[in-house]
Design a protein around this motif. Structure first.
Motif, PDB file in Angstrom:
ATOM      1  N   ASN A 143       0.830  -1.209   0.000  1.00 10.18           N
ATOM      2  CA  ASN A 143       0.000   0.000   0.000  1.00 10.18           C
ATOM      3  C   ASN A 143       0.865   1.261   0.000  1.00 10.18           C
ATOM      4  O   ASN A 143       0.557   2.253   0.673  1.00 10.18           O
ATOM      5  N   GLY A 144       1.966   1.205  -0.751  1.00 17.61           N
ATOM      6  CA  GLY A 144       2.848   2.354  -0.893  1.00 17.61           C
ATOM      7  C   GLY A 144       3.897   2.498   0.182  1.00 17.61           C
ATOM      8  O   GLY A 144       4.861   3.258   0.013  1.00 17.61           O
ATOM      9  N   ARG A 145       3.772   1.796   1.284  1.00 13.58           N
ATOM     10  CA  ARG A 145       4.707   1.928   2.403  1.00 13.58           C
ATOM     11  C   ARG A 145       5.897   0.996   2.222  1.00 13.58           C
ATOM     12  O   ARG A 145       5.723  -0.178   1.883  1.00 13.58           O
ATOM     13  N   LEU A 146       7.111   1.504   2.459  1.00 12.78           N
ATOM     14  CA  LEU A 146       8.313   0.674   2.429  1.00 12.78           C
ATOM     15  C   LEU A 146       8.392  -0.105   3.736  1.00 12.78           C
ATOM     16  O   LEU A 146       8.628   0.462   4.803  1.00 12.78           O
ATOM     17  N   LEU A 147       8.176  -1.418   3.667  1.00 11.78           N
ATOM     18  CA  LEU A 147       8.139  -2.256   4.863  1.00 11.78           C
ATOM     19  C   LEU A 147       9.515  -2.745   5.281  1.00 11.78           C
ATOM     20  O   LEU A 147       9.797  -2.893   6.473  1.00 11.78           O
TER      21      LEU A 147
END
Length: 228
Positions: A143-147
């Motif tokens: 969802n666009g977040r760098l995990l």
């Protein structure tokens, strides 16, 4: 007489060899470009080389010395901390991707702020404003977040270091680090390089993960952080 192994003095090997373009200093002592990090190294433990290394310590920062043997504190500097690392080298082929692994993306300059924030959170090792430029870094987004991310750092003849392995705490336990490390290893092997890495020697969980991916402990190495 047997030639020394390039990993016996990894920082000296990197900054006088494949990554000499990142070095500041001279034949007596060098440090890495301050934008990339804090690593520094003297040619030997003699007074002249140690003094040259001390001169490279910034007034408002540190130099980290990584050596196969315990290193003395140079005159006019003070010890900030010491640590012992397990130096691990991959044996055999890299692991194949597992079914259902998340999509792995190449990271670039646009990702640098998120990479720095993740490194600040996960503390994978020294991270500077240009550390992401060491070489290929890869990440997993949701969802666009760098995990999570992983990449490379030290380069020596025929070998490359897996580094910067970082995952946000709320995303751990999902196999993200495993997937990223495996991907980085395959990239290195495809270039004809043998992967290696460093882990704090007392981090049993990380060492167990690395061993499950084919890494084996080669030796212990010593870190000494110094300041003015």
């Amino acid at each position: 007489m047997t030639a020394p192994h390039p990993l016996d003095r990894p920082v000296w090997t990197m900054l006088t060899g494949r990554q000499a373009h990142l070095a500041e200093g001279d034949a007596r002592a060098v440090r890495i470009d301050r934008g990339y990090g804090v690593f520094g190294v003297a040619a030997d433990t003699g007074a002249e080389a140690q003094a040259a290394l001390a001169a490279l310590v910034p007034d408002d920062g540190e130099i980290w010395i990584v050596e196969g043997e315990r290193w003395p504190v140079p005159a006019s500097t003070r010890e900030v901390k010491r640590a012992v690392l397990a130096q691990m080298v991959a044996e055999g082929p890299p692991p194949a991707p597992r079914d259902g692994e998340p999509t792995i993306l190449a990271l670039d300059e646009e990702d640098a702020p998120e990479m720095a924030a993740l490194a600040e959170h996960a503390k994978p090792g020294p991270w500077g404003p240009q550390t992401h430029r060491y070489g290929p870094f890869f990440g997993i987004r949701e969802n666009g977040r760098l995990l999570a991310m992983a990449g490379q750092r030290i380069l020596v003849p025929g070998m490359a270091e897996v580094s910067g392995v970082s995952t946000w705490e709320d995303c751990r336990g999902r196999g993200l680090a495993r997937a990223l490390i495996g991907h980085v290893m395959r990239e290195m092997v495809a270039r004809g390089e043998q992967p290696f890495l460093h882990s704090y020697a007392d981090n049993a969980g990380a060492i167990a993960l690395y061993e499950s991916l084919g890494f084996r402990i080669r030796r212990e190495v010593h870190v000494l952080a110094i300041a003015k």
